[in-house]
Scaffold this active site. Structure first.
Site, PDB file in Angstrom:
ATOM      1  N   GLU A   1       0.749 -60.591 -54.497  1.00  0.00           N
ATOM      2  CA  GLU A   1       0.630 -61.761 -55.355  1.00  0.00           C
ATOM      3  C   GLU A   1      -0.634 -62.553 -55.010  1.00  0.00           C
ATOM      4  OE1 GLU A   1       0.806 -63.119 -58.003  1.00  0.00           O
ATOM      5  OE2 GLU A   1       2.828 -63.943 -58.265  1.00  0.00           O
TER       6      GLU A   1
ATOM      7  N   HIS B   1       9.291 -58.272 -59.146  1.00  0.00           N
ATOM      8  CA  HIS B   1      10.361 -58.442 -58.158  1.00  0.00           C
ATOM      9  C   HIS B   1      11.470 -59.349 -58.708  1.00  0.00           C
ATOM     10  CE1 HIS B   1       9.271 -62.633 -57.339  1.00  0.00           C
ATOM     11  NE2 HIS B   1       8.006 -62.231 -57.383  1.00  0.00           N
TER      12      HIS B   1
END
Length: 274
Positions: free
Chosen positions: A166, A59
Site C-alpha cells: 500500500e 484485502h
C-alpha cells in the site's frame, strides 16, 4: 464485458463480489467465451503487443479501516494514523484483519469456488503485498489446505513483491513487518519472497507519505514483472491505493474497490522498441 467497465460504475452499488466477478455474460459457456476472446486478442495481436487478465483482490477489512471509520478520514490522516492504536484498537505497525476481514476473505474463496465449475480460468500465478492483511487474505482465499480448497496443493504458491504494498509512509498501518517474522508466519514453499527482499522495511518513513505518482510507478514495475512471465491469468492480492496505481497505468480512473472485493481487469502491454 463487466459491470465495472462503465466509467460511471458505482462500486458501492456493484459491491465487493458481484455475481461472476462482474462478468455480464451469465450463460453456461460464459468463461469459455471469455477465454476465447482473450485468446483471440493475443493470437491476433501485432508484434510487441500482449494481453493478460489480472484479478485484483483487495484485502479484507483491517483494524486500520475500522479506526478510520471511527475517527473520520480527516482526523485519521491528521493524527490517529500516526499512532499504533488507541485504548480499544491496535492498527500498527502492519495492521491485521478484523474478524469481518477474515470472513470477507472466505467469501472471496466461496466466490471462486462457485465459478470454477462454470470454467472460470483459475490464475496460474499469484502475487501479493508483503503486508499481513494482504497475506492473510490470500491465505484464507487460496491457501487453505482442505478438501474443498480453491487450488490444488501443488499450485498453492504466492510470490510476495515489495512493490505490491500500500501507499507507504506516516500511517503506521502501512509499515511492514520484518522479513524474519514474516517467514515464520508465512513459510516456504507456499510463500516465496522475491529475491533481494530486505529484512527491515526500506520504504516507510514516519514523516513523509508516498506521492500517488510514485505508487503508479511501482504498479508499472509490478506489471513489467508480470508480463515477463508467460501466464495469461494472474491474481494480485493487495490494497486499494496500489490498485488505483495499476488503474492509472492502464488508463483507467480510480475505483473504490470495497474490502474483500475482486476486480478483474484486462491489461494490454505494448513493447516500446529500443
Amino acid at each position: 464485458m463487466s459491470y465495472s467497465d462503465d466509467p460511471n460504475a458505482d462500486p458501492s452499488t456493484i459491491g465487493a463480489l458481484p455475481p461472476r466477478f462482474g462478468l455480464l455474460d451469465d450463460s453456461e459457456d460464459r468463461w469459455k467465451t471469455f477465454q476465447s476472446a482473450i485468446g483471440c486478442l493475443n493470437a491476433e495481436a501485432p508484434g510487441g503487443v500482449s494481453y493478460k487478465v489480472c484479478f485484483l483482490g483487495r484485502h479484507g477489512e483491517g483494524w486500520h479501516n475500522v479506526a478510520e471509520a471511527k475517527y473520520g478520514t480527516e482526523a485519521w490522516d491528521a493524527y490517529w494514523s500516526k499512532l499504533d492504536g488507541d485504548s480499544e484498537i491496535t492498527w500498527g505497525p502492519d495492521a491485521l484483519l478484523t474478524p469481518l476481514g477474515e470472513t470477507q476473505a472466505l467469501q472471496a474463496r466461496e466466490a471462486w469456488k462457485s465459478e470454477i465449475p462454470k470454467g472460470i480460468p483459475v490464475p496460474a500465478k499469484f502475487y501479493s503485498s508483503p503486508l499481513r492483511r494482504a497475506l492473510d487474505t490470500w491465505k484464507e482465499t487460496f491457501g487453505l489446505r482442505s478438501n474443498d480448497a480453491v487450488l490444488d496443493k501443488s499450485k498453492r504458491t504466492v510470490l510476495i513483491l515489495e512493490n505490491c504494498r500500500e501507499q507507504y509512509g506516516v500511517h503506521t498501518c502501512d509499515r511492514r513487518s520484518t522479513l524474519s517474522s514474516l517467514v515464520t508466519i508465512y513459510p516456504p514453499p507456499t510463500y516465496v519472497f522475491e529475491e533481494g527482499f530486505a529484512e527491515e522495511d526500506p520504504l516507510w518513513q514516519k514523516d513523509e507519505r508516498e506521492p500517488k505518482p510514485h505508487i503508479a510507478e511501482r504498479a508499472r514495475a509490478v506489471l513489467e514483472v508480470i508480463f515477463r512471465e508467460p501466464d495469461i491469468y494472474i491474481s494480485i492480492t493487495a490494497h486499494s491505493g496500489f490498485f488505483n496505481g495499476v488503474l492509472a497505468v492502464i488508463g483507467r480512473s480510480d475505483y473504490a474497490l470495497p474490502t474483500g472485493g475482486v476486480l478483474p481487469v484486462v491489461v494490454k502491454r505494448t513493447a516500446i522498441p529500443n
